[in-house]
Design a protein around this motif. Sequence first.
Motif, PDB file in Angstrom:
ATOM      1  N   ALA A   1       1.252  19.190 -14.361  1.00  0.00           N
ATOM      2  CA  ALA A   1       2.825  19.272 -14.427  1.00  0.00           C
ATOM      3  C   ALA A   1       2.767  18.049 -15.266  1.00  0.00           C
ATOM      4  N   ARG A   2       2.596  16.900 -14.960  1.00  0.00           N
ATOM      5  CA  ARG A   2       3.198  15.997 -15.580  1.00  0.00           C
ATOM      6  C   ARG A   2       2.675  16.042 -17.113  1.00  0.00           C
ATOM      7  N   ASP A   3       1.701  16.423 -16.939  1.00  0.00           N
ATOM      8  CA  ASP A   3       0.988  16.241 -18.561  1.00  0.00           C
ATOM      9  C   ASP A   3       1.210  17.145 -19.798  1.00  0.00           C
ATOM     10  N   LEU A   4       0.878  18.751 -18.457  1.00  0.00           N
ATOM     11  CA  LEU A   4       0.560  20.404 -19.670  1.00  0.00           C
ATOM     12  C   LEU A   4       2.295  20.408 -19.456  1.00  0.00           C
ATOM     13  N   GLY A   5       3.038  20.270 -18.696  1.00  0.00           N
ATOM     14  CA  GLY A   5       4.365  20.607 -19.302  1.00  0.00           C
ATOM     15  C   GLY A   5       4.847  19.595 -20.037  1.00  0.00           C
ATOM     16  N   PRO A   6       5.182  18.134 -20.202  1.00  0.00           N
ATOM     17  CA  PRO A   6       5.723  17.728 -21.188  1.00  0.00           C
ATOM     18  C   PRO A   6       4.678  17.752 -22.735  1.00  0.00           C
ATOM     19  N   ARG A   7       3.518  18.258 -22.616  1.00  0.00           N
ATOM     20  CA  ARG A   7       2.532  18.484 -23.541  1.00  0.00           C
ATOM     21  C   ARG A   7       2.963  19.922 -24.686  1.00  0.00           C
ATOM     22  N   ILE A   8       2.951  20.611 -22.931  1.00  0.00           N
ATOM     23  CA  ILE A   8       4.284  21.884 -23.877  1.00  0.00           C
ATOM     24  C   ILE A   8       5.240  21.795 -24.836  1.00  0.00           C
ATOM     25  N   ALA A   9       6.118  21.156 -23.956  1.00  0.00           N
ATOM     26  CA  ALA A   9       7.719  20.501 -24.195  1.00  0.00           C
ATOM     27  C   ALA A   9       7.737  20.255 -26.352  1.00  0.00           C
ATOM     28  N   HIS A  10       6.096  19.449 -26.040  1.00  0.00           N
ATOM     29  CA  HIS A  10       6.184  18.168 -27.397  1.00  0.00           C
ATOM     30  C   HIS A  10       5.765  19.776 -28.158  1.00  0.00           C
ATOM     31  N   ALA A  11       4.108  20.369 -28.297  1.00  0.00           N
ATOM     32  CA  ALA A  11       4.616  21.302 -28.656  1.00  0.00           C
ATOM     33  C   ALA A  11       5.518  22.194 -29.036  1.00  0.00           C
ATOM     34  N   LEU A  12       6.707  22.238 -28.400  1.00  0.00           N
ATOM     35  CA  LEU A  12       7.593  23.708 -28.791  1.00  0.00           C
ATOM     36  C   LEU A  12       8.957  22.789 -29.362  1.00  0.00           C
ATOM     37  N   LEU A  13       9.186  21.320 -28.994  1.00  0.00           N
ATOM     38  CA  LEU A  13      10.116  20.755 -30.001  1.00  0.00           C
ATOM     39  C   LEU A  13      10.151  20.841 -31.104  1.00  0.00           C
ATOM     40  N   PRO A  14      11.388  20.844 -32.150  1.00  0.00           N
ATOM     41  CA  PRO A  14      11.239  20.171 -32.954  1.00  0.00           C
ATOM     42  C   PRO A  14      11.856  18.755 -33.442  1.00  0.00           C
ATOM     43  N   ILE A  15      10.783  18.288 -33.287  1.00  0.00           N
ATOM     44  CA  ILE A  15      10.434  16.768 -33.244  1.00  0.00           C
ATOM     45  C   ILE A  15       9.784  16.573 -34.440  1.00  0.00           C
ATOM     46  N   ARG A  16      10.692  15.443 -35.366  1.00  0.00           N
ATOM     47  CA  ARG A  16       9.916  15.734 -37.028  1.00  0.00           C
ATOM     48  C   ARG A  16       9.538  14.277 -36.508  1.00  0.00           C
ATOM     49  N   GLY A  17       8.395  14.427 -37.819  1.00  0.00           N
ATOM     50  CA  GLY A  17       6.601  14.270 -37.477  1.00  0.00           C
ATOM     51  C   GLY A  17       6.114  13.846 -36.654  1.00  0.00           C
ATOM     52  N   LYS A  18       6.388  14.886 -35.769  1.00  0.00           N
ATOM     53  CA  LYS A  18       5.427  15.309 -34.555  1.00  0.00           C
ATOM     54  C   LYS A  18       3.886  14.928 -34.536  1.00  0.00           C
ATOM     55  N   GLY A  19       3.474  15.553 -35.638  1.00  0.00           N
ATOM     56  CA  GLY A  19       1.928  15.729 -34.880  1.00  0.00           C
ATOM     57  C   GLY A  19       1.221  16.401 -34.014  1.00  0.00           C
ATOM     58  N   SER A  20      -0.127  16.104 -34.614  1.00  0.00           N
ATOM     59  CA  SER A  20      -0.675  17.038 -33.336  1.00  0.00           C
ATOM     60  C   SER A  20      -0.211  16.514 -32.177  1.00  0.00           C
ATOM     61  N   SER A  21      -0.658  17.999 -30.740  1.00  0.00           N
ATOM     62  CA  SER A  21       0.002  17.859 -29.599  1.00  0.00           C
ATOM     63  C   SER A  21      -1.865  17.178 -28.812  1.00  0.00           C
ATOM     64  N   ASP A  22      -2.586  17.662 -29.451  1.00  0.00           N
ATOM     65  CA  ASP A  22      -3.604  16.881 -28.803  1.00  0.00           C
ATOM     66  C   ASP A  22      -4.090  17.385 -27.198  1.00  0.00           C
ATOM     67  N   TRP A  23      -4.268  18.949 -28.175  1.00  0.00           N
ATOM     68  CA  TRP A  23      -4.882  20.094 -27.033  1.00  0.00           C
ATOM     69  C   TRP A  23      -6.523  19.879 -26.274  1.00  0.00           C
ATOM     70  N   ALA A  24      -6.621  19.010 -27.513  1.00  0.00           N
ATOM     71  CA  ALA A  24      -8.945  18.965 -27.103  1.00  0.00           C
ATOM     72  C   ALA A  24      -8.694  18.200 -26.087  1.00  0.00           C
ATOM     73  N   TYR A  25      -7.776  17.399 -25.626  1.00  0.00           N
ATOM     74  CA  TYR A  25      -8.081  16.229 -24.257  1.00  0.00           C
ATOM     75  C   TYR A  25      -7.041  16.724 -23.296  1.00  0.00           C
ATOM     76  N   SER A  26      -5.945  17.852 -23.605  1.00  0.00           N
ATOM     77  CA  SER A  26      -5.404  18.062 -22.258  1.00  0.00           C
ATOM     78  C   SER A  26      -5.993  19.070 -21.369  1.00  0.00           C
TER      79      SER A  26
END
Length: 234
Positions: free
Chosen positions: A187-212
Amino acid sequence: MSFGDIFLSEFLGTGMLTLLGCGVVATNILARSKGFGGGWLMVNFGWGLAVFAGVFVAADSGAHINPAVTFGLAFEGTTEWSDVPAYLLGEMAGAIVGAALAWAAYRQHFDLEEDPAKKLGVFSTGPEIRNYGWNLVTEIIATFVLLFVILSFGNQPVDLGPLAVALLVVGIGASLGGPTGYAINPARDLGPRIAHALLPIRGKGSSDWAYSWVPIVGPIIGGILGGLLARAVY
């Protein structure tokens, strides 16, 4: 406890965990933060204290705040399998919300930071040397230690409490966290990774789902192994 009571307790506890845990990473690596460059041990202690806070907040439900703990305790026999869905849903929802709150606290620093990898690093783990097989082994070993030692605490004549778990997390980070950043908690990794993918973060790049999948599968396997060994030994 009812489904709703377990969900709320784990939601609040895991939310506190990821708010403070993602926050300590943000203060260490994001541009213009007062804690910039605090180092790996600062991150270790920050995550340990995040666990400390989360355990107290989620005390009513047993403070799993980690699907690996939930599965480990289910296989060990402490947690009823019928309660597992409530734990998992609460943990995941809390992790997403906690990470989003950490982003809100550091919003201006995210905007100033130019490196997309650092922005992702606030939210989720990533390996220093990418080899999925060995990365998986690292997460299995680290989470096995987490579960087995936590369950060994319960076999002691005195109640060691949340501080012991917090110090254990600090120790795991210092000793075994170097290769992968020690998720030891899906949860500590997947939950924040989902947040990273959804949030409007300027210049955020990939969420690295290949490693998730590594910080999901590895901790679950390690947690189950730790629970099974504790059941056999204790």
